[in-house]
Design an enzyme around this catalytic site. Sequence first.
Site, short mmCIF file in Angstrom:
data_model
loop_
_atom_site.label_atom_id
_atom_site.label_comp_id
_atom_site.label_asym_id
_atom_site.label_seq_id
_atom_site.Cartn_x
_atom_site.Cartn_y
_atom_site.Cartn_z
N ILE A 1 -83.64 -46.82 -144.34
CA ILE A 1 -82.31 -46.99 -143.73
C ILE A 1 -82.44 -47.77 -142.42
CG2 ILE A 1 -80.26 -45.83 -142.81
CD1 ILE A 1 -80.99 -43.38 -144.44
N LYS B 1 -88.00 -37.26 -135.75
CA LYS B 1 -87.10 -38.40 -135.89
C LYS B 1 -85.94 -38.31 -134.88
CE LYS B 1 -88.47 -38.66 -140.72
NZ LYS B 1 -88.26 -38.12 -142.06
N GLY C 1 -90.64 -42.57 -149.46
CA GLY C 1 -91.11 -43.20 -150.70
C GLY C 1 -91.83 -44.50 -150.39
P1 NAP Z 1 -101.06 -41.47 -146.76
O1 NAP Z 1 -100.59 -41.70 -148.15
O2 NAP Z 1 -101.75 -40.19 -146.45
O3 NAP Z 1 -102.04 -42.69 -146.39
C1 NAP Z 1 -102.80 -42.72 -145.22
C2 NAP Z 1 -103.78 -43.89 -145.30
O4 NAP Z 1 -104.44 -44.01 -144.05
C3 NAP Z 1 -104.87 -43.76 -146.35
O5 NAP Z 1 -105.08 -44.97 -147.02
C4 NAP Z 1 -106.12 -43.38 -145.55
O6 NAP Z 1 -107.35 -43.87 -146.08
C5 NAP Z 1 -105.84 -44.09 -144.25
N1 NAP Z 1 -106.50 -43.41 -143.13
C6 NAP Z 1 -106.25 -42.18 -142.65
N2 NAP Z 1 -107.07 -41.91 -141.61
C7 NAP Z 1 -107.85 -43.00 -141.45
C8 NAP Z 1 -108.90 -43.34 -140.56
N3 NAP Z 1 -109.33 -42.48 -139.63
N4 NAP Z 1 -109.48 -44.56 -140.66
C9 NAP Z 1 -109.07 -45.42 -141.61
N5 NAP Z 1 -108.07 -45.16 -142.49
C10 NAP Z 1 -107.48 -43.96 -142.40
O7 NAP Z 1 -99.85 -41.60 -145.72
P2 NAP Z 1 -98.41 -42.26 -145.96
O8 NAP Z 1 -97.53 -41.31 -146.68
O9 NAP Z 1 -98.60 -43.62 -146.50
O10 NAP Z 1 -97.84 -42.31 -144.46
C11 NAP Z 1 -98.28 -43.29 -143.56
C12 NAP Z 1 -97.37 -43.27 -142.33
O11 NAP Z 1 -96.04 -43.60 -142.70
C13 NAP Z 1 -97.29 -41.91 -141.63
O12 NAP Z 1 -97.17 -42.12 -140.24
C14 NAP Z 1 -96.00 -41.32 -142.16
O13 NAP Z 1 -95.41 -40.38 -141.29
C15 NAP Z 1 -95.14 -42.58 -142.26
N6 NAP Z 1 -94.03 -42.50 -143.21
C16 NAP Z 1 -94.28 -42.12 -144.48
C17 NAP Z 1 -93.21 -42.10 -145.38
C18 NAP Z 1 -93.45 -41.71 -146.81
O14 NAP Z 1 -92.50 -41.72 -147.61
N7 NAP Z 1 -94.68 -41.41 -147.21
C19 NAP Z 1 -91.92 -42.44 -144.97
C20 NAP Z 1 -91.71 -42.82 -143.64
C21 NAP Z 1 -92.79 -42.86 -142.77
P3 NAP Z 1 -107.95 -43.34 -147.47
O15 NAP Z 1 -107.03 -43.86 -148.52
O16 NAP Z 1 -109.32 -43.91 -147.55
O17 NAP Z 1 -107.93 -41.84 -147.36
N1 HSE Z 2 -91.44 -35.82 -145.82
C1 HSE Z 2 -90.47 -36.75 -145.33
C2 HSE Z 2 -89.13 -36.45 -145.99
C3 HSE Z 2 -90.95 -38.18 -145.63
O1 HSE Z 2 -89.07 -35.56 -146.85
O2 HSE Z 2 -88.13 -37.05 -145.62
C4 HSE Z 2 -90.30 -39.22 -144.78
O3 HSE Z 2 -90.49 -39.05 -143.42
#
Ligand code: NAP
Ligand code: HSE
Length: 428
Positions: free
Chosen positions: A138, A207, A304
Site C-alpha cells: 500500500i 508500523k 507477501g
Molecule cells: P525472510 O524470509 O526471513 O528472509 C531473510 C533473508 O535475510 C534470508 O535470505 C536470510 O538468508 C537473510 N539473512 C538473515 N540474516 C542474515 C545475515 N546475518 N547475513 C546475511 N543474510 C542474512 O524475511 P522476509 O519475510 O523476506 O522479511 C524481510 C524484511 O521485510 C523484514 O524486515 C520484514 O519485516 C520486512 N517485511 C516483510 C514482509 C513480508 O510479507 N514477509 C512484508 C513487509 C515487510 P538465508 O536465506 O541464507 O537464511
Molecule cells: N506479519 C505481517 C502481517 C507481515 O501479518 O501483516 C507484514 O508486515
Amino acid sequence: MSDKKCIYAALLGAGTVGGGVYRLVKKMKKEIPLRVGSELVIKKVLVKDASKHRDGIDKDVLTDNWEEIINDPEIQIVIELMGGTGIARTRILEALKAGKHVVTANKDLLAEHGEEIFSVARENNCDIQFEAAVAGAIPIIRPLMQNMAGDNITEIMGIVNGTTNYILTKMTEDKMGYHDALAVAQRKGYAESDPTSDVDGLDAARKMAIIAQLIYHTNVTFADVYKEGITSVMPDDIRYSGELGYVIKLVGVVKMTDGKVEVHVNPMLLEKDHPLATVRNSFNAIFVKGEAMDDAMFMGRGAGSLPTASAVLGDVMDVMRNIRLGCCNRVPVENYKETPILQIDEIKSKYFIRMKVEDRPGVLAEIAVVLGENAVGIANVSQKDTADGVADLLFIIEEVEEAHMVEACEAMRSLDCVYSIASVIRVY
Ligand code: NAP
Ligand code: HSE
C-alpha cells in the site's frame, strides 16, 4: 543529468521479500530502463548460506561476504531485506556512511532506530526509502511525506497487520476458532516466523510508530506505543458486539490529543459502516483524516512476497531517478519537534464491557452505582444469555479516561454479584 546505462544494486536477504524483489527486477528488466532511463542490475545478493539453491536466483550473484558489497564502488544502492535490529542496522549504517543509498522494508529497525538511520542518511547525502515497511504494497509513506505534506493530519487509524485481520475475519464470518485461523494465516505466509509479534500487536505497533513520526515530526519509537493484541478477544465478544452493530478489528491509532501524541494499537469495536470495518481477510487499510483534505482511505496487500517487492522496487526506481538527476534525500524524515507522548491512563475512549453476573433483580443497579461513583457513564446496557443463575451483561460506556475505567473495573470486581469482567474493549 547522468546518462548511466546501468545502475548497480545489492540485495541483503533473499527470503520472502528479497526473493520477490529479485524475481520482479528480472520480470521488469526491459521496462525499468524505459521508465527510469537506466538499467537496474542486482550485482550481489547477500545471504547467510550462499551454497543453498534458491529458485530463480543466479548462483553467481549469491555471496555471504559483505565486503564484496561495501567495498564495491559500482554498487550505489543497498536493498536491505534481512530484517531484525542487529546486523541489519550495522549494515545499513555502514552502507550510508560509504555513500550508498538504502532501500529497506525493515519496520522493526525503523521503529527503534529510525532517528539514527535518518540522520546518518542526511549527514551522508544519501537516500533512505522505506515504503514497504508499513503496510507492504500500500502506498502510504510517500503520500504522507509528499502528497499530504501541505495539510495537518488530525488522525490516522490503521489495520496494518494482515495476520490478525485474517484471524478476526475468520472468527467473525466463519465462526472459526482462534488457533485454527492462526494456523491458516501461518500456512498462507502472512504471519511472522514468531506469530506473537502479530497477535500481540507488536508488528502493528512498529508500523504505527513509523507513521506517527512522519505526521508529527517528532521521535516516536516502538516503546512509546501502547499495545494490546487479539488473544483476549473471545467468540462471545465478536457475537455480542455484532448484535450491537459493530465488528472487532485490531486498530492502530495516531492522533494529537491536548498537544501530545496519542499512539496505540488495540482491538476496537467499529460500527459496521465505518470504512475500516469493511476491510476483510489479510487486507490492510489506513484511514487518514486531514484538516484540509478531509477523509481518505488506502487499502491493499500488507504482506507477501510480490506485493511487498512491488513497493521495494518502486523505491529503488525512485532512487535511480535521483542518481540520474544528481540529487538525493529530497524528502527527508526530520523530527524537528519534541512532542510528548500521551500516557495510556490519560487516553479517552468509549468501551464495550462484557461481564458475568448473578442473575437476580438489583444487580444492574449495584453495578450502575459503582460506575457512577467512578465518573463512568453508560451509553447502552443489555442482558444476554442466562444459564444456571449467571447472566451475560453488556455495556457500552461513554467516552472516559482510561484511569477511571480501570478504577471502575476494580470496584466492580469487588462486588459479590459480579463473577467476572470477561472483556473490556475500546469502541471507536
Ligand atoms: P525472510 O524470509 O526471513 O528472509 C531473510 C533473508 O535475510 C534470508 O535470505 C536470510 O538468508 C537473510 N539473512 C538473515 N540474516 C542474515 C545475515 N546475518 N547475513 C546475511 N543474510 C542474512 O524475511 P522476509 O519475510 O523476506 O522479511 C524481510 C524484511 O521485510 C523484514 O524486515 C520484514 O519485516 C520486512 N517485511 C516483510 C514482509 C513480508 O510479507 N514477509 C512484508 C513487509 C515487510 P538465508 O536465506 O541464507 O537464511
Ligand atoms: N506479519 C505481517 C502481517 C507481515 O501479518 O501483516 C507484514 O508486515
